[in-house]
Design a protein around this motif. Structure first.
Motif, PDB file in Angstrom:
ATOM      1  N   ASN A  70    -105.693  -0.306  63.336  1.00 14.20           N
ATOM      2  CA  ASN A  70    -106.698  -0.630  64.342  1.00 14.20           C
ATOM      3  C   ASN A  70    -107.092  -2.108  64.343  1.00 14.20           C
ATOM      4  N   ASN A  71    -107.090  -2.743  63.177  1.00 14.96           N
ATOM      5  CA  ASN A  71    -107.565  -4.122  63.152  1.00 14.96           C
ATOM      6  C   ASN A  71    -106.501  -5.127  63.614  1.00 14.96           C
ATOM      7  N   THR A  72    -105.221  -4.702  63.715  1.00 17.59           N
ATOM      8  CA  THR A  72    -104.176  -5.607  64.216  1.00 17.59           C
ATOM      9  C   THR A  72    -103.523  -5.085  65.495  1.00 17.59           C
ATOM     10  N   ASN A  73    -103.901  -3.865  65.920  1.00 22.02           N
ATOM     11  CA  ASN A  73    -103.334  -3.238  67.125  1.00 22.02           C
ATOM     12  C   ASN A  73    -101.832  -2.998  67.031  1.00 22.02           C
ATOM     13  N   GLU A  74    -101.302  -2.831  65.821  1.00 23.24           N
ATOM     14  CA  GLU A  74     -99.886  -2.534  65.638  1.00 23.24           C
ATOM     15  C   GLU A  74     -99.699  -1.029  65.477  1.00 23.24           C
ATOM     16  N   GLY A  75     -98.738  -0.471  66.201  1.00 21.85           N
ATOM     17  CA  GLY A  75     -98.507   0.962  66.149  1.00 21.85           C
ATOM     18  C   GLY A  75     -97.082   1.296  65.758  1.00 21.85           C
ATOM     19  N   TYR A  76     -96.913   2.415  65.057  1.00 25.33           N
ATOM     20  CA  TYR A  76     -95.611   2.872  64.591  1.00 25.33           C
ATOM     21  C   TYR A  76     -95.439   4.330  64.996  1.00 25.33           C
ATOM     22  N   GLY A  77     -94.687   4.530  66.072  1.00 17.70           N
ATOM     23  CA  GLY A  77     -94.464   5.874  66.565  1.00 17.70           C
ATOM     24  C   GLY A  77     -93.492   6.644  65.693  1.00 17.70           C
ATOM     25  N   ASP A 111    -103.737  19.616  50.465  1.00 21.93           N
ATOM     26  CA  ASP A 111    -103.525  18.182  50.339  1.00 21.93           C
ATOM     27  C   ASP A 111    -102.045  17.926  50.631  1.00 21.93           C
ATOM     28  N   ILE A 112    -101.763  17.244  51.777  1.00 29.48           N
ATOM     29  CA  ILE A 112    -100.372  16.998  52.138  1.00 29.48           C
ATOM     30  C   ILE A 112     -99.911  15.594  51.747  1.00 29.48           C
ATOM     31  N   GLY A 113    -100.738  14.861  51.018  1.00 30.80           N
ATOM     32  CA  GLY A 113    -100.342  13.560  50.516  1.00 30.80           C
ATOM     33  C   GLY A 113    -100.608  12.429  51.492  1.00 30.80           C
ATOM     34  N   ALA A 114    -100.081  11.268  51.139  1.00 30.86           N
ATOM     35  CA  ALA A 114    -100.267  10.056  51.928  1.00 30.86           C
ATOM     36  C   ALA A 114     -98.915   9.549  52.403  1.00 30.86           C
ATOM     37  N   LEU A 115     -98.803   9.245  53.673  1.00 34.14           N
ATOM     38  CA  LEU A 115     -97.589   8.619  54.182  1.00 34.14           C
ATOM     39  C   LEU A 115     -97.716   7.115  53.995  1.00 34.14           C
ATOM     40  N   ARG A 116     -96.779   6.565  53.250  1.00 35.29           N
ATOM     41  CA  ARG A 116     -96.766   5.121  53.019  1.00 35.29           C
ATOM     42  C   ARG A 116     -95.715   4.483  53.924  1.00 35.29           C
ATOM     43  N   LEU A 117     -96.119   3.465  54.664  1.00 32.01           N
ATOM     44  CA  LEU A 117     -95.203   2.756  55.557  1.00 32.01           C
ATOM     45  C   LEU A 117     -95.351   1.261  55.307  1.00 32.01           C
ATOM     46  N   ALA A 129    -102.945   7.661  54.801  1.00 28.70           N
ATOM     47  CA  ALA A 129    -101.860   6.775  55.211  1.00 28.70           C
ATOM     48  C   ALA A 129    -102.086   5.404  54.598  1.00 28.70           C
ATOM     49  N   ILE A 130    -101.009   4.817  54.108  1.00 29.03           N
ATOM     50  CA  ILE A 130    -101.033   3.469  53.543  1.00 29.03           C
ATOM     51  C   ILE A 130    -100.066   2.640  54.368  1.00 29.03           C
ATOM     52  N   LEU A 131    -100.593   1.702  55.118  1.00 31.84           N
ATOM     53  CA  LEU A 131     -99.787   0.932  56.061  1.00 31.84           C
ATOM     54  C   LEU A 131     -99.838  -0.544  55.697  1.00 31.84           C
ATOM     55  N   SER A 132     -98.660  -1.133  55.441  1.00 31.90           N
ATOM     56  CA  SER A 132     -98.558  -2.554  55.159  1.00 31.90           C
ATOM     57  C   SER A 132     -97.812  -3.229  56.289  1.00 31.90           C
ATOM     58  N   THR A 133     -98.383  -4.314  56.806  1.00 38.40           N
ATOM     59  CA  THR A 133     -97.808  -5.005  57.964  1.00 38.40           C
ATOM     60  C   THR A 133     -97.525  -6.466  57.614  1.00 38.40           C
ATOM     61  N   PRO A 134     -96.647  -7.129  58.380  1.00 40.58           N
ATOM     62  CA  PRO A 134     -96.250  -8.507  58.042  1.00 40.58           C
ATOM     63  C   PRO A 134     -97.397  -9.506  58.182  1.00 40.58           C
ATOM     64  N   LYS A 135     -97.415 -10.465  57.254  1.00 40.09           N
ATOM     65  CA  LYS A 135     -98.297 -11.620  57.391  1.00 40.09           C
ATOM     66  C   LYS A 135     -97.614 -12.675  58.253  1.00 40.09           C
ATOM     67  N   ILE A 136     -98.410 -13.490  58.918  1.00 40.16           N
ATOM     68  CA  ILE A 136     -97.843 -14.552  59.757  1.00 40.16           C
ATOM     69  C   ILE A 136     -97.014 -15.521  58.928  1.00 40.16           C
ATOM     70  N   GLY A 137     -97.470 -15.842  57.735  1.00 36.12           N
ATOM     71  CA  GLY A 137     -96.756 -16.800  56.901  1.00 36.12           C
ATOM     72  C   GLY A 137     -95.725 -16.179  55.983  1.00 36.12           C
ATOM     73  N   GLY A 138     -95.439 -14.889  56.156  1.00 37.55           N
ATOM     74  CA  GLY A 138     -94.478 -14.218  55.292  1.00 37.55           C
ATOM     75  C   GLY A 138     -95.159 -13.230  54.371  1.00 37.55           C
ATOM     76  N   GLY A 139     -94.408 -12.256  53.901  1.00 39.50           N
ATOM     77  CA  GLY A 139     -94.960 -11.220  53.040  1.00 39.50           C
ATOM     78  C   GLY A 139     -95.631 -10.129  53.861  1.00 39.50           C
ATOM     79  N   VAL A 140     -96.371  -9.265  53.187  1.00 39.81           N
ATOM     80  CA  VAL A 140     -97.046  -8.167  53.864  1.00 39.81           C
ATOM     81  C   VAL A 140     -98.502  -8.102  53.435  1.00 39.81           C
ATOM     82  N   THR A 141     -99.303  -7.462  54.256  1.00 35.33           N
ATOM     83  CA  THR A 141    -100.709  -7.246  53.933  1.00 35.33           C
ATOM     84  C   THR A 141    -101.074  -5.815  54.291  1.00 35.33           C
ATOM     85  N   ARG A 142    -101.974  -5.211  53.530  1.00 37.40           N
ATOM     86  CA  ARG A 142    -102.354  -3.823  53.783  1.00 37.40           C
ATOM     87  C   ARG A 142    -103.308  -3.733  54.957  1.00 37.40           C
TER      88      ARG A 142
END
Length: 219
Positions: A123-130, A145-151, A57-70
């Motif tokens: 886990n390091n930001t406690n953000e979850g995506y059901g 190999d079922i691949g990687a889910l990118r979110l 899984a590849i998960l990118s989440t919002p930065k506080i100042g804008g943009g995203v971070t992995r």
């Protein structure tokens, strides 16, 4: 005294057998407890008519100042139904440190059947995506190999946990493939690739579930 010892021995043997069975059913093939090679653990899982699944899984989440971070520590939860009381399995995806693969736990064994990728959590930001986000098939005796889910989650603002979510299915990274080939060279020669099927539209509006903690506990 002899009868008592016999009963105690029988109880002890039952406990040992149950522990051995539980360990064999754990599906944890990357961190074996008995020191056997990963190849050997995978072979045993396949002989037990289970399938071995490789997922990332590849998960990118919002930065506080804008943009995203992995996300540094993403985890995915797998299961067969949406029933909250049904068994699930949570495994660690790619852990990235210094721009490189630091660890990977996205390989496990499961009984044959159809499964869902139920959720992704950072886990390091406690953000979850059901979800469910995707579905996939597990076949007995197969390493798949079922691949990687990118979110990618683009935030809605400084004080909002709403935003836009884009999902896609990507290939397992070359770094993960190299990691697995090093630890299970024999098993990886038998790997087949069958990407998971994404459920729902790729783009949507979402809200993250954030676990908020303070000195009195977590909500």
């Amino acid at each position: 005294m002899t009868m008592k010892r016999t009963i105690l021995l029988a109880v002890w043997l039952a406990v040992v057998v149950s522990m051995t069975s539980a360990r064999a059913q754990s599906g944890d093939v990357l961190r074996p407890e008995d020191g056997l090679p990963v190849d050997e653990h995978i072979a045993r899982e396949l002989q037990d008519h289970r399938g071995v699944v490789i997922v990332d899984a590849i998960l990118s989440t919002p930065k506080i100042g804008g943009g995203v971070t992995r996300c540094v520590f993403p985890v995915v939860t797998l299961g067969q139904t949406l029933d909250k009381d049904a068994p699930t399995k949570t495994i660690r995806a790619s852990v990235i440190g210094g721009g490189k693969l630091a660890a990977f736990g996205g390989i496990t064994s499961l009984p044959p059947g159809e499964y869902l990728l139920l959720s992704i959590r950072c886990n390091n930001t406690n953000e979850g995506y059901g979800g469910p986000h995707a579905k996939f098939q597990v076949r007995a005796g197969e390493i798949v190999d079922i691949g990687a889910l990118r979110l990618d989650h683009e935030g809605g603002g400084l004080f909002s946990n709403a935003g836009k979510m884009r999902r896609s299915v990507a290939d397992i990274s070359p770094e993960v493939v190299a990691f697995l080939k090093e630890r299970a060279p024999r098993a990886m020669t038998h790997m087949v690739r069958r990407p998971m099927t994404m459920l729902g539209p790729p783009d949507s509006v979402t809200r993250t579930s954030v676990r908020r903690c303070s000195i009195i506990g977590c909500l």
